[in-house]
Scaffold this motif. Structure first.
Motif, PDB file in Angstrom:
ATOM      1  N   HIS A 278       7.533  18.686  -0.706  1.00  0.00           N
ATOM      2  CA  HIS A 278       6.131  18.574  -0.302  1.00  0.00           C
ATOM      3  C   HIS A 278       5.392  17.594  -1.202  1.00  0.00           C
ATOM      4  CE1 HIS A 278       1.904  19.671   0.310  1.00  0.00           C
ATOM      5  NE2 HIS A 278       2.267  20.176   1.468  1.00  0.00           N
ATOM      6  N   GLN A 279       5.628  17.698  -2.499  1.00  0.00           N
ATOM      7  CA  GLN A 279       4.978  16.799  -3.454  1.00  0.00           C
ATOM      8  C   GLN A 279       5.411  15.353  -3.231  1.00  0.00           C
ATOM      9  OE1 GLN A 279       5.846  17.720  -7.553  1.00  0.00           O
ATOM     10  NE2 GLN A 279       4.111  16.532  -8.317  1.00  0.00           N
ATOM     11  N   ARG A 280       6.683  15.142  -2.944  1.00  0.00           N
ATOM     12  CA  ARG A 280       7.176  13.782  -2.717  1.00  0.00           C
ATOM     13  C   ARG A 280       6.600  13.184  -1.433  1.00  0.00           C
ATOM     14  NH1 ARG A 280      13.601  13.707  -4.550  1.00  0.00           N
ATOM     15  NH2 ARG A 280      13.283  14.714  -6.578  1.00  0.00           N
ATOM     16  N   VAL A 281       6.514  13.978  -0.372  1.00  0.00           N
ATOM     17  CA  VAL A 281       5.953  13.477   0.878  1.00  0.00           C
ATOM     18  C   VAL A 281       4.464  13.176   0.702  1.00  0.00           C
ATOM     19  CG1 VAL A 281       5.507  14.000   3.312  1.00  0.00           C
ATOM     20  CG2 VAL A 281       7.658  14.718   2.263  1.00  0.00           C
ATOM     21  N   HIS A 282       3.768  14.042  -0.023  1.00  0.00           N
ATOM     22  CA  HIS A 282       2.348  13.795  -0.310  1.00  0.00           C
ATOM     23  C   HIS A 282       2.170  12.478  -1.068  1.00  0.00           C
ATOM     24  CE1 HIS A 282      -1.831  14.620  -1.425  1.00  0.00           C
ATOM     25  NE2 HIS A 282      -1.503  14.288  -2.652  1.00  0.00           N
ATOM     26  N   GLY A 283       3.019  12.236  -2.060  1.00  0.00           N
ATOM     27  CA  GLY A 283       2.944  10.996  -2.824  1.00  0.00           C
ATOM     28  C   GLY A 283       3.252   9.777  -1.967  1.00  0.00           C
ATOM     29  N   LEU A 284       4.224   9.916  -1.063  1.00  0.00           N
ATOM     30  CA  LEU A 284       4.552   8.810  -0.162  1.00  0.00           C
ATOM     31  C   LEU A 284       3.372   8.510   0.757  1.00  0.00           C
ATOM     32  CD1 LEU A 284       6.408   6.785   1.239  1.00  0.00           C
ATOM     33  CD2 LEU A 284       7.376   8.701   2.549  1.00  0.00           C
ATOM     34  N   TYR A 285       2.778   9.541   1.311  1.00  0.00           N
ATOM     35  CA  TYR A 285       1.622   9.323   2.182  1.00  0.00           C
ATOM     36  C   TYR A 285       0.491   8.643   1.424  1.00  0.00           C
ATOM     37  CZ  TYR A 285      -2.361  10.199   5.223  1.00  0.00           C
ATOM     38  OH  TYR A 285      -3.475  10.030   6.001  1.00  0.00           O
ATOM     39  N   ALA A 286       0.252   9.054   0.191  1.00  0.00           N
ATOM     40  CA  ALA A 286      -0.816   8.450  -0.611  1.00  0.00           C
ATOM     41  C   ALA A 286      -0.543   6.964  -0.839  1.00  0.00           C
ATOM     42  CB  ALA A 286      -0.956   9.179  -1.941  1.00  0.00           C
ATOM     43  N   ALA A 287       0.722   6.617  -1.097  1.00  0.00           N
ATOM     44  CA  ALA A 287       1.063   5.206  -1.296  1.00  0.00           C
ATOM     45  C   ALA A 287       0.877   4.408  -0.013  1.00  0.00           C
ATOM     46  CB  ALA A 287       2.500   5.080  -1.792  1.00  0.00           C
ATOM     47  N   LEU A 288       1.218   4.996   1.117  1.00  0.00           N
ATOM     48  CA  LEU A 288       1.055   4.316   2.398  1.00  0.00           C
ATOM     49  C   LEU A 288      -0.415   4.186   2.766  1.00  0.00           C
ATOM     50  CD1 LEU A 288       3.915   6.131   4.329  1.00  0.00           C
ATOM     51  CD2 LEU A 288       3.938   3.771   3.513  1.00  0.00           C
ATOM     52  N   ARG A 289      -1.206   5.179   2.423  1.00  0.00           N
ATOM     53  CA  ARG A 289      -2.647   5.109   2.678  1.00  0.00           C
ATOM     54  C   ARG A 289      -3.289   4.067   1.776  1.00  0.00           C
ATOM     55  NH1 ARG A 289      -7.064   9.977   1.805  1.00  0.00           N
ATOM     56  NH2 ARG A 289      -8.854   8.861   2.684  1.00  0.00           N
ATOM     57  N   ASP A 290      -2.814   4.000   0.525  1.00  0.00           N
ATOM     58  CA  ASP A 290      -3.310   3.002  -0.426  1.00  0.00           C
ATOM     59  C   ASP A 290      -3.099   1.606   0.128  1.00  0.00           C
ATOM     60  OD1 ASP A 290      -4.482   2.314  -2.803  1.00  0.00           O
ATOM     61  OD2 ASP A 290      -2.640   2.428  -3.969  1.00  0.00           O
ATOM     62  N   GLU A 291      -1.905   1.383   0.655  1.00  0.00           N
ATOM     63  CA  GLU A 291      -1.573   0.085   1.227  1.00  0.00           C
ATOM     64  C   GLU A 291      -2.448  -0.221   2.429  1.00  0.00           C
ATOM     65  OE1 GLU A 291       2.016  -0.372   3.766  1.00  0.00           O
ATOM     66  OE2 GLU A 291       2.686  -1.542   2.066  1.00  0.00           O
ATOM     67  N   ARG A 292      -2.688   0.776   3.250  1.00  0.00           N
ATOM     68  CA  ARG A 292      -3.533   0.602   4.441  1.00  0.00           C
ATOM     69  C   ARG A 292      -4.951   0.239   4.037  1.00  0.00           C
ATOM     70  NH1 ARG A 292      -4.656   0.675  10.172  1.00  0.00           N
ATOM     71  NH2 ARG A 292      -6.681   1.642  10.406  1.00  0.00           N
ATOM     72  N   ASP A 293      -5.502   0.943   3.033  1.00  0.00           N
ATOM     73  CA  ASP A 293      -6.886   0.714   2.636  1.00  0.00           C
ATOM     74  C   ASP A 293      -7.086  -0.655   2.007  1.00  0.00           C
ATOM     75  OD1 ASP A 293      -7.548   3.182   3.555  1.00  0.00           O
ATOM     76  OD2 ASP A 293      -7.422   4.166   1.606  1.00  0.00           O
ATOM     77  N   ASP A 294      -6.065  -1.146   1.287  1.00  0.00           N
ATOM     78  CA  ASP A 294      -6.239  -2.385   0.542  1.00  0.00           C
ATOM     79  C   ASP A 294      -5.741  -3.610   1.279  1.00  0.00           C
ATOM     80  OD1 ASP A 294      -5.502  -0.877  -2.632  1.00  0.00           O
ATOM     81  OD2 ASP A 294      -7.380  -1.100  -1.572  1.00  0.00           O
ATOM     82  N   GLY A 295      -4.794  -3.434   2.157  1.00  0.00           N
ATOM     83  CA  GLY A 295      -4.120  -4.577   2.741  1.00  0.00           C
ATOM     84  C   GLY A 295      -4.538  -4.838   4.166  1.00  0.00           C
ATOM     85  N   PRO A 296      -3.820  -5.703   4.848  1.00  0.00           N
ATOM     86  CA  PRO A 296      -4.139  -6.051   6.222  1.00  0.00           C
ATOM     87  C   PRO A 296      -3.886  -4.886   7.160  1.00  0.00           C
ATOM     88  CG  PRO A 296      -2.074  -7.053   5.533  1.00  0.00           C
ATOM     89  CD  PRO A 296      -2.667  -6.433   4.309  1.00  0.00           C
TER      90      PRO A 296
END
Length: 286
Positions: free
Chosen positions: A119-137
């Motif tokens: 659960h912690q690993r999936v949460h961290g993965l989602y956060a990284a993917l959201r980070d990329e979405r918010d900052d990138g194209p």
């Protein structure tokens, strides 16, 4: 639903990470998915509320928000709200390049995983993917510029995959041995040489002939931080020098490998407590 207005909020995007076809965040107060299949693995975190679903005609009640739900490709399933409060969920859709379709059987037998580490690993993965979405194209292809975030998301995906394989295929983790220090040193050399262009995890593992999680563990053990964090720090160091040399923040951002100035601003401020522009002004005054 009497006395409650049905509410449905959905946000979806395609990240620049090989093996992930889509990311979705949703909230439903009254909704029922018809029976359907996907050609992907559906990796779901239930954040709030209750949801009931059937997988291969067997009903399951995913009411524990600390659990992970994994639905395999090609297997019919549905889903529905079971309380007036509805539910909130996050879903990461994984291609069969991440998990082979042959593992669908064990997933059908046990789609709800009570694994806090997963659960912690999936949460961290989602956060990284959201980070990329918010900052990138809005959408970009795997390996596009700005792969500091891509490297983080790829690394987190590798550890999610490792944990899922432990559940589905009895995969065992091998601790880094003495060869891990040599791998770590070679990876650091690669990162130092690719500060501006970035380095994906696939590229690193192909060059160094190493398993992804073994490579990341070796680096973290040797240097005390994961490769993506090391790369971001090196980019910030280079940005500081360019700013003090009089370069504009907008030019510095792309020169050191960030998507854009906003991307640089956020990481620079996180590291140093001031924006790049303010840091540069202070240097000019001195």
């Amino acid at each position: 639903m009497s006395g409650t207005r049905a509410e449905r909020q959905v946000r979806a995007w395609r990240p620049a990470v090989a093996g992930i076809t889509e990311v979705l965040r949703a909230r439903f107060t009254d909704h029922a998915y018809p029976v359907h299949t996907h050609d992907t693995w559906d990796l779901m975190l239930l954040d709030d509320g209750m949801v009931d679903f059937a997988l291969d005609r067997r009903r399951h009640d995913a009411t524990d928000v600390g659990r992970v739900v994994l639905l395999p490709p090609g297997v019919p399933h549905d889903g529905r709200t079971v309380s007036p409060l509805g539910f909130r969920k996050r879903v990461i859709y994984l291609s069969t390049a991440v998990l082979p379709e042959r593992l669908a059987g064990p997933a059908v037998d046990g789609p709800i995983l009570g694994d806090a580490a997963l659960h912690q690993r999936v949460h961290g993965l989602y956060a990284a993917l959201r980070d990329e979405r918010d900052d990138g194209p809005e959408q970009c292809e795997p390996g596009d510029r700005g792969s500091g975030h891509t490297l983080e998301a790829e690394s987190r995906l590798a550890f999610v995959r490792e944990r899922l394989l432990a559940h589905l295929d009895g995969h065992r983790v091998r601790a880094p041995g003495r060869e891990g220090d040599r791998l770590a040193a070679r990876l650091r050399e690669l990162l130092d040489a690719r500060i501006g262009d970035g380095l994906t995890l696939d590229e690193a593992t192909a060059i160094l002939h190493a398993h992804p999680t073994h490579l990341i563990r070796s680096f973290s053990r040797a240097y005390g931080l994961p490769p993506h964090t090391y790369l971001t720090g090196r980019r910030i160091d280079r940005a500081r020098r360019l700013l003090l040399a009089g370069e504009r923040p907008v030019d510095v951002a792309t020169a050191v490998g960030f998507y854009d100035q906003a991307h640089l601003n956020r990481h620079f401020t996180r590291h140093l407590g001031v924006s790049p522009a303010r840091y540069a002004r202070g240097g000019r005054r001195r």
